[in-house]
Structures are given as C-alpha cells and as structure tokens.
Scaffold this active site. Sequence first.
Site, PDB file in Angstrom:
ATOM      1  CG  HIS A 108      37.411 -33.998  61.577  1.00 51.10           C
ATOM      2  ND1 HIS A 108      36.126 -33.965  62.044  1.00 51.10           N
ATOM      3  CD2 HIS A 108      37.771 -35.205  61.179  1.00 51.10           C
ATOM      4  CE1 HIS A 108      35.993 -35.423  62.108  1.00 51.10           C
ATOM      5  NE2 HIS A 108      36.808 -35.800  61.532  1.00 51.10           N
ATOM      6  CB  CYS A 120      30.614 -30.593  61.079  1.00 54.00           C
ATOM      7  SG  CYS A 120      32.189 -30.103  61.421  1.00 54.00           S
TER       8      CYS A 120
END
Length: 281
Positions: A180, A274
Amino acid sequence: MTMQTLARDGAGISAGQPARTYLMCPPTYFDVHYAINAWMDPTAPVDRDRARHEWERLRATYVSLGHTVHVLPPVPGLPDMVFAANGATVVGGMVLGAKFRHPERTAEADAHRMWFEEHGYRRVRTAEHVNEGEGDYAFAYRAIVAGHGFRTDPAAHNELHDAFGLPVVSVRLVDPRFYHLDTALCVIDPFTAAYYPGAFDEDGLIKLKTLFPELIEATEEDALAFGLNAVSDGRHVIVPDDAVTLIARLTERGYHVLPIEMTELRKAGGGPKCCTLELRP
Ligand code: ARG
C-alpha cells in the site's frame, strides 16, 4: 485550508495548526487467519490484548495532541477492520467509499459507508473500481498521490479525481513488502514527505520529487519497521519506535516526533497510519 494559511517556519507547521479528526476501529476481532500481504503469517500467534494496548495508546496520543477520534464499531469476522484507513477517503466532507481487492475485506466497505451515513455525511460516493482508501491515497494538500500496483486499480484514479476535483498523481508500487502507498510514503506537511525510494519505479520517483520540495528519505530498515506508516498533523509525527533513522531525520528537521510501539498490529501488515482514517472537513 489554503497554502496561504499554512505559513512555513522551517521546522514544520507550528502556528495555527488545526486539530485533526480521525476515525479508528478497535482491534476487538483482530487476528491473522488469512494472508493477503507479505507480512501476514496465519501460523504465527497474535496477542490481541497487546494489539488493543497498542491501539489504545495510539488513540490516547491523538487525544493528547488535541485531535478528535471517532470510533467505528468493529464487526465480528472482519479481523483487518482495525485498519480503518482502508475503508474510505474523506476530503472536504465528501466521502469516497472503498472497494476492497480481497473478498476477506469486502464487507468493511459497507460498515464504513453506514457509519458515514449515520453521522451526517450527505455526500457519500460508492466506488466502482477497486480502491483501498487511504491505504493507497495520500492527501497532499494541493494534490492526492495515488498508489497502484498491488491493491488499488489504476482505473480508480479517475474516480478519485472526479470525487474531489484535486489533481491525482499516480505512482506505481513495485515491492510487495510495501503493498500500500502508506507503507512507503508519508505526507508530513504541504511541502514535505518522507518516502522509501525502493518502493517506487523511476516515473514515480520523478513525480514525488516534482510534487514535494522536501523529500526525507527513509532507509530500508525504517520502511521495514513501518516507519512510513506514520501520521503527521503537520508538526507532530507519530512513528513506529523502531524506525530509528527516520525518527532522527524528522527530529533534525524540527518535527516533534512521538515514537510508538506497534509490533503486534504489524503482524497483519499494519501500523499507526493504517489504523487511522482522517476525516477532513
Ligand atoms: N492485513 C491488511 C491488508 O492486507 C493490512 C492493511 C493495512 N492498511 C494500510 N492502510 N496499509 O489489507
């Protein structure tokens, strides 16, 4: 927020730094029983109490800085829901929903959408293409940097531009350990980002150098310690405590670094960023 209101003082943004609003989801059902990234090992035990402790400390840190934290109720059977950053992208009160790549996480998008609808957000857009929210979309004040390569479909980047009207800078991720964008790039303030060059291709590196006048390089060790999965309010930067070189480089530049331990949640491939979805008014 305009560029004019963000006076630059050489040591990050200090005066008038607005408080942030975040959405977090407690790791009540956190576990690693499937593997959808290179970090996840379903045979390794997970200490959920420890994960809870890490999460509570992160939340308490935001609150101590004067930020607001809203809590998204966790859903049984969704062990990755603690990674709230993936559930949506919110800029200017407009919500672009996520559409997860893996079926294990698909239901998280609805849980996020319901939360926004129940909390007075009138503009909630459902995504057509796979995008994992702020996992791959980094708000950079005058643009949004959008990652692709492992999760988000590059076709989603047009949808991102339509939703927020900001320029979208597409960058390809090339190292599966940094699957990511928020594992390889952290926007620190309107002028500065920290990044791990090895996670990007040549074209992406050129784009990042063009967008950010100041780029702080993280070492591979920092990146593996999830140092780039940091959260910045423009002045304070919350960074996993084992990203030692990055912490030193940020501190040298005058940022107020708050190191945090987050090793349990890392077993699922996550860190402070996150766990944090920013709700930009
Ligand atoms: N296990 C999760 C996944 O692979 C971790 C997500 C981490 N979130 C993030 N914003 N990088 O999807």
